[in-house]
Motif scaffolding. Sequence first.
Motif, PDB file in Angstrom:
ATOM      1  N   LYS A 134      50.640  22.297  -5.590  1.00  0.00           N
ATOM      2  CA  LYS A 134      51.142  21.723  -6.839  1.00  0.00           C
ATOM      3  C   LYS A 134      52.338  20.811  -6.609  1.00  0.00           C
ATOM      4  N   TYR A 135      53.224  21.227  -5.745  1.00  0.00           N
ATOM      5  CA  TYR A 135      54.394  20.382  -5.470  1.00  0.00           C
ATOM      6  C   TYR A 135      53.948  19.059  -4.859  1.00  0.00           C
ATOM      7  N   LEU A 138      52.447  16.812  -7.536  1.00  0.00           N
ATOM      8  CA  LEU A 138      53.462  16.146  -8.357  1.00  0.00           C
ATOM      9  C   LEU A 138      54.139  15.035  -7.571  1.00  0.00           C
TER      10      LEU A 138
ATOM     11  N   LEU B 199      49.356  22.900 -16.218  1.00  0.00           N
ATOM     12  CA  LEU B 199      49.572  23.249 -14.818  1.00  0.00           C
ATOM     13  C   LEU B 199      50.652  24.326 -14.785  1.00  0.00           C
ATOM     14  N   PHE B 200      50.353  25.439 -14.131  1.00  0.00           N
ATOM     15  CA  PHE B 200      51.363  26.487 -14.000  1.00  0.00           C
ATOM     16  C   PHE B 200      52.007  26.383 -12.626  1.00  0.00           C
ATOM     17  N   LEU B 201      53.274  26.130 -12.634  1.00  0.00           N
ATOM     18  CA  LEU B 201      53.975  25.893 -11.371  1.00  0.00           C
ATOM     19  C   LEU B 201      54.970  27.016 -11.124  1.00  0.00           C
ATOM     20  N   ASN B 202      54.854  27.609  -9.965  1.00  0.00           N
ATOM     21  CA  ASN B 202      55.773  28.655  -9.543  1.00  0.00           C
ATOM     22  C   ASN B 202      56.975  28.009  -8.894  1.00  0.00           C
TER      23      ASN B 202
END
Lengths: 319, 582
Positions: A134-135, A138, B199-202
């Motif tokens: 996810k990082y 982004l 979006l679920f971001l940890n």
Amino acid sequence: MTNDIIWKLIIVFGVLFVTLNVAAGLIWLERRLLALWQDRYGPNRVGPFGLLQVLADMVKVFTKEDWIPPFADKPVFIIAPAIIVVTIITAFAVIPFAPGVEIVDLNIGLLFFLAMSSLGVYSVALGGWSSASKYSLLGGLRAAAQMLSYEVFMGLSLMGVVMLAGSFNLTDIVNAQKGLWFCIPQFLGLVVFFIAGIAETHRLPFDLPEAESELVAGFHSEYSGMKFGMFFVGEYLGITLVSALIVTLFFGGWMGPALPPIVWFTIKTFFFIGLFILLRASLPRPRYDQLMSYGWKVMLPLALLNLLVTGGIILATGR
Amino acid sequence: MENTLHITEELRTTFGEGTIIDQPTCDAIPTVWVPWNRVTEILTYLKTKTDNPYRMLFDLTAIDERVRSHRQGQPESDFTVLYHLLSYDRNEDIRIKVALRGEYPSLPSVTKIWPSASWYEREVWDMFGITFDGHPHLTRILMPPTWKGHPLRKEHPARATEMGPFQLPGEKEDVEQRALQFRPEEWGMKRRHEDTDFLFLNLGPQHPGTHGLLRVILELDGEEIVDAVLDIGYHHRAAEKMGERQSWHTFIPYTDRIDYMGGVMNNLPYVLAVEKLAGIEVPARAKVIRVMMAEFFRIVSHLVWYGTFAQDVGALSPVFYTFNDRERIFSLMEAVCGGRMHPAWFRIGGVAQDLPRGWDKMVQDFLDYLPSRLKEYDKIVMQNRIFKARTMGIGSYTLDEAMEWGVTGPGLRACGFEWDFRKKRPYSGYDQFEFDIPAAQHGDCYDRGVVRIEEMRQSLRIIEQCLKNMPSGPYKSDHQLATPPLKERTMHDIETLITHFLNVSWGPVIPPGEAAFAIEATKGNNGYYLVSDGSTVPYRVRIRTPSFPHLQMVPHISRGFMVPDLLAILGSIDYVLADVDR
């Protein structure tokens, strides 16, 4: 004929050797300069002035486990870091370091550079995408948006120079600056190009794709070992390239009194590299949307204005 | 005193003679027992209906009363839930206690009255197993979700040696990992809305921008924050439980590590509370030394905040400058205390030692050094346009919201409310000093910064006054419970030798009673609530830390902003995870 080929080969490998070494050396230079500006020492243990730190880092990065996350898109993940290094090194081909010292004397040299730097975006965007994290996603998204929009007026900002020189050929552009360096008539173009250049190389204050306090390491979060090293070196290659281009386009390239041309070129280039590092030491980072609106609402109009005024003056004076 | 009588009388006339039972305490905070089934009604009355209402829920905690002796005059109770309210209009506190019977009792939740009660109630459930009916999400907060038992119950072991060696075989690891997986549905969050997939971001627990082990689970639409859930407890070290096994004296070093940026500032509320219980009057010199050291640590903490805040917003350099300045204070601390970050230097009844020769020169040097540096930082950080664009109007809250959520300290003053315990309830001789309470107007990230930076200047003013007017005299009280007693006399008379021996080997016996003391600490109001049942160890140590409620508010003030804003907000709040989790 054979002499020509040997000479070309010497230049090709010379440029490759020098740029790669400069990029690696910049890692040391940046750390030392940052340290100087931040009241600390920086790497000073390995070799004289810590110069061999680069070597130690290389040994480290080469021997690190080259891990590809199981969830990543493997082929793309592997190709992505190579793209940035390859495109930037290729772009060096058109830069005239001194009279006669260039790899190709391309008559569309400037366009070639713009094309290559556009391709560089793929590296970051694909790296972020293929990591499937996810990082990284982004970071990759930010990179794609940022670099594409800054690409637009990066090109536009250079058109003034092209108009004045009447050529896309970088050697011609340098030669056209004999009387007056373009940094004066094209000051606006210089400012816009410099800012776009920072955004292209995603350096602070435009390091949003990495933004370590927000996105951990952004698009290259999942990279390790030499693949990470490629991104790292790619960034420094980018700084060198943009600095070399600023010198070529706005500061008379190799021109200067007394010293040999190549020395002048090097001095000027390192001045701008230092400026890049100084900026990193002094500025905070804008937010993504601020960066975009700054680009479209300020930089783009400025670049267009520059184009208009330059065109007007050329038309009026008939050159 | 007038107000004190007034509020208990008022409660008695409103809710009937039999419902309200008074309890005298050492700290003179009006303390009343109310029946469990009327607690929401009474708290609502106190918050909204009475004149000069008690707007803020200062603390909410519990006491396991089952093995407590010396409870004369208090209603029978197995577990007591305690609400500590604060009224800004009255400058008064009130403590509401609810007696509960049974092994795992329950009572109604007050989350509808104060949103900030949510985390406090979860903590009480986690620590004591007391259920709050109507709480929207009563799950563990500090302990891991798989934990068995409730640690602050007296039957729960306090030492690792009582628990058998820790092992983590594969299956257990899987269970633990599954338990940490975030399921949005449990928090009433949706995975998609119309044509948007969220979006679920940890973010965390390992993240460079969270200043420690904090896990923020973000529900993102692009980069925009739709909602956030905070997962804390990764830094929990059971400080309150340790308080129940350390002697009154040996607990002091543990307090240093609560807000680990605050050093001796943490000792202060603890020793002040113990001194209140023991009735110790601290000599003037000790008071001024304490003030000086505490103000130094306020500067230390604010300097760290300054640098890291700038770093969160992307500026790389300021953090190195401010850490350098902090080193200078640490060298001074080292000269005075021997310790640097955690000197544990305050003692019950005074401080550990007198100031060393030459301290005044060192202090003066620092006073001459810092102001010009602060001016420089103003230029490179606060006046930077990018910095302003990143922090102004971001994460703002109104004064009302601040009170609802239990915000104290610089965060409260950033909303334009000049409230500072050092002025409003001067402790340790703060009434003798001249200084201003800095305040700002907008309650956003930038203004929280403005307040802190001005506070550093005010702290310098206070330190300068300490330097100029340091009283002579003893640095520790000669009260028999002052620990350890003044060493000079131990070798000369047998009485002091015996006290010294007992106080060092067993620790002092503090008379039974209850006392709370809250101070204006680095990050907000830090309070200790101590219960003694006449033993060498506290019966209950409750540590009310400012970062806990501040952090709880983060989802509320970050909705609708973007991910980078969240980091700016986190930076501007200035929390320390050790201060949150204890």
